[in-house]
Write a protein that holds these residues in place. Structure first.
Motif, PDB file in Angstrom:
ATOM      1  N   SER A  31      31.882  38.684  30.127  1.00 34.37           N
ATOM      2  CA  SER A  31      30.701  39.314  29.518  1.00 34.37           C
ATOM      3  C   SER A  31      29.535  38.332  29.448  1.00 34.37           C
ATOM      4  N   ALA A  32      29.826  37.073  29.140  1.00 31.42           N
ATOM      5  CA  ALA A  32      28.770  36.054  29.076  1.00 31.42           C
ATOM      6  C   ALA A  32      28.127  35.879  30.453  1.00 31.42           C
ATOM      7  N   ILE A  33      28.956  35.858  31.492  1.00 33.76           N
ATOM      8  CA  ILE A  33      28.428  35.729  32.853  1.00 33.76           C
ATOM      9  C   ILE A  33      27.595  36.957  33.213  1.00 33.76           C
ATOM     10  N   ARG A  34      28.103  38.136  32.862  1.00 31.89           N
ATOM     11  CA  ARG A  34      27.379  39.376  33.164  1.00 31.89           C
ATOM     12  C   ARG A  34      26.029  39.420  32.450  1.00 31.89           C
ATOM     13  N   GLU A  35      26.025  39.088  31.166  1.00 41.36           N
ATOM     14  CA  GLU A  35      24.771  39.103  30.397  1.00 41.36           C
ATOM     15  C   GLU A  35      23.754  38.132  30.991  1.00 41.36           C
ATOM     16  N   ARG A  36      24.221  36.933  31.336  1.00 38.62           N
ATOM     17  CA  ARG A  36      23.328  35.939  31.931  1.00 38.62           C
ATOM     18  C   ARG A  36      22.765  36.466  33.248  1.00 38.62           C
ATOM     19  N   GLY A  37      23.633  37.061  34.045  1.00 41.80           N
ATOM     20  CA  GLY A  37      23.208  37.607  35.330  1.00 41.80           C
ATOM     21  C   GLY A  37      22.180  38.711  35.187  1.00 41.80           C
ATOM     22  N   LEU A  38      22.381  39.582  34.208  1.00 39.52           N
ATOM     23  CA  LEU A  38      21.417  40.666  33.971  1.00 39.52           C
ATOM     24  C   LEU A  38      20.079  40.099  33.518  1.00 39.52           C
ATOM     25  N   THR A  39      20.116  39.120  32.612  1.00 37.58           N
ATOM     26  CA  THR A  39      18.892  38.487  32.112  1.00 37.58           C
ATOM     27  C   THR A  39      18.102  37.838  33.246  1.00 37.58           C
ATOM     28  N   GLU A  40      18.835  37.156  34.136  1.00 40.74           N
ATOM     29  CA  GLU A  40      18.190  36.413  35.236  1.00 40.74           C
ATOM     30  C   GLU A  40      17.947  37.273  36.477  1.00 40.74           C
ATOM     31  N   ASN A  41      18.422  38.532  36.440  1.00 46.49           N
ATOM     32  CA  ASN A  41      18.288  39.406  37.611  1.00 46.49           C
ATOM     33  C   ASN A  41      19.045  38.886  38.830  1.00 46.49           C
ATOM     34  N   TRP A  42      20.215  38.298  38.597  1.00 52.02           N
ATOM     35  CA  TRP A  42      21.008  37.749  39.693  1.00 52.02           C
ATOM     36  C   TRP A  42      21.853  38.844  40.345  1.00 52.02           C
ATOM     37  N   PRO A  43      21.924  38.872  41.676  1.00 53.22           N
ATOM     38  CA  PRO A  43      22.735  39.875  42.383  1.00 53.22           C
ATOM     39  C   PRO A  43      24.192  39.427  42.513  1.00 53.22           C
ATOM     40  N   ILE A  44      24.837  39.210  41.379  1.00 49.47           N
ATOM     41  CA  ILE A  44      26.162  38.588  41.413  1.00 49.47           C
ATOM     42  C   ILE A  44      27.301  39.557  41.107  1.00 49.47           C
ATOM     43  N   MET A  45      28.484  39.094  41.460  1.00 51.05           N
ATOM     44  CA  MET A  45      29.731  39.720  41.092  1.00 51.05           C
ATOM     45  C   MET A  45      30.536  38.647  40.374  1.00 51.05           C
ATOM     46  N   ALA A  46      31.272  39.045  39.356  1.00 45.27           N
ATOM     47  CA  ALA A  46      32.079  38.083  38.607  1.00 45.27           C
ATOM     48  C   ALA A  46      33.456  38.672  38.353  1.00 45.27           C
ATOM     49  N   GLU A  47      34.463  37.817  38.442  1.00 46.38           N
ATOM     50  CA  GLU A  47      35.815  38.254  38.145  1.00 46.38           C
ATOM     51  C   GLU A  47      36.541  37.161  37.366  1.00 46.38           C
ATOM     52  N   VAL A  48      37.307  37.594  36.357  1.00 43.83           N
ATOM     53  CA  VAL A  48      38.193  36.688  35.627  1.00 43.83           C
ATOM     54  C   VAL A  48      39.581  37.263  35.841  1.00 43.83           C
ATOM     55  N   ARG A  49      40.462  36.449  36.450  1.00 41.77           N
ATOM     56  CA  ARG A  49      41.790  37.003  36.700  1.00 41.77           C
ATOM     57  C   ARG A  49      42.886  35.970  36.540  1.00 41.77           C
ATOM     58  N   LEU A  50      44.031  36.455  36.090  1.00 42.92           N
ATOM     59  CA  LEU A  50      45.246  35.666  36.092  1.00 42.92           C
ATOM     60  C   LEU A  50      45.875  35.822  37.474  1.00 42.92           C
ATOM     61  N   TRP A  51      46.899  35.047  37.771  1.00 42.18           N
ATOM     62  CA  TRP A  51      47.501  35.146  39.099  1.00 42.18           C
ATOM     63  C   TRP A  51      47.973  36.561  39.395  1.00 42.18           C
ATOM     64  N   ASP A  52      48.462  37.273  38.367  1.00 40.63           N
ATOM     65  CA  ASP A  52      49.070  38.577  38.641  1.00 40.63           C
ATOM     66  C   ASP A  52      48.142  39.781  38.483  1.00 40.63           C
ATOM     67  N   ARG A  53      46.965  39.576  37.844  1.00 34.30           N
ATOM     68  CA  ARG A  53      46.106  40.759  37.665  1.00 34.30           C
ATOM     69  C   ARG A  53      44.702  40.381  37.207  1.00 34.30           C
ATOM     70  N   PRO A  54      43.736  41.246  37.555  1.00 40.23           N
ATOM     71  CA  PRO A  54      42.371  41.017  37.067  1.00 40.23           C
ATOM     72  C   PRO A  54      42.255  41.424  35.597  1.00 40.23           C
ATOM     73  N   LEU A  55      41.474  40.631  34.824  1.00 43.12           N
ATOM     74  CA  LEU A  55      41.235  40.957  33.417  1.00 43.12           C
ATOM     75  C   LEU A  55      39.785  41.372  33.170  1.00 43.12           C
ATOM     76  N   PHE A  56      38.893  40.969  34.065  1.00 45.12           N
ATOM     77  CA  PHE A  56      37.475  41.324  33.916  1.00 45.12           C
ATOM     78  C   PHE A  56      36.852  41.376  35.310  1.00 45.12           C
ATOM     79  N   PHE A  57      36.015  42.391  35.509  1.00 40.85           N
ATOM     80  CA  PHE A  57      35.270  42.475  36.758  1.00 40.85           C
ATOM     81  C   PHE A  57      33.896  43.074  36.470  1.00 40.85           C
TER      82      PHE A  57
END
Length: 163
Positions: A31-57
């Motif tokens: 969420s912190a990465i997403r908020e920063r990206g929205l504020t800065e208008n960055w065309p980014i994708m972010a993912e936080v994942r453990l080896w077995d599954r994604p937890l945030f996208f």
């Protein structure tokens, strides 16, 4: 190439360690990465994942299908080496973004590009990765480090790459 980056990245990898890591932690970091990206208008994708599954996208405006693939390949590199992908970029100095032939790591699945950072937990080791794609690789890396610092209560100024 920024000559001090390698030492700084090693310090980041050593310092940014969690005592515990769970779904809520992943969500806060993402969420912190997403908020920063929205504020800065960055065309980014972010993912936080453990080896077995994604937890945030999150996919922000301007990100594309190619970012999905960059994230997948950067994640594979963190999983293989338990290191930040930017740190490996600095060490390997590979102009074509590929690992040396002898490693047997195909460019289709492994890429030398900054933006992937290991989730390291005390007593458990590396359990996953935070990955950003969409900016120049040094900046992708910095975005992840800043979010990890925020979550861990580490002063980002002490960890940031030099300008």
């Amino acid at each position: 190439m920024h000559h001090d980056d390698m030492d700084r990245v090693r310090a980041q990898e050593k310092a940014l360690v969690f005592s515990r890591f769970d779904e809520q932690t992943a969500f806060r970091i993402g969420s912190a990465i997403r908020e920063r990206g929205l504020t800065e208008n960055w065309p980014i994708m972010a993912e936080v994942r453990l080896w077995d599954r994604p937890l945030f996208f999150a996919a922000l405006p301007g990100s594309t299908a190619s970012n999905v693939d960059w994230i997948r390949r950067k994640f594979n590199v963190v999983k293989m080496f338990h290191r930040s992908t930017y740190g490996l970029v600095l060490e390997e100095r590979s102009p074509d973004r590929q690992f040396k032939v002898g490693t047997g790591l195909p460019i289709t699945d492994y890429v030398l590009a900054g933006g992937g950072f290991p989730i390291r937990v005390e007593g458990a080791g590396v359990v996953g990765a935070v990955v950003v794609s969409g900016l120049p690789e040094r900046q992708d890396h910095a975005v992840v480090v800043e979010a990890l610092c925020g979550e861990l209560g580490v002063a980002y100024g002490d960890m940031a790459l030099e300008d």
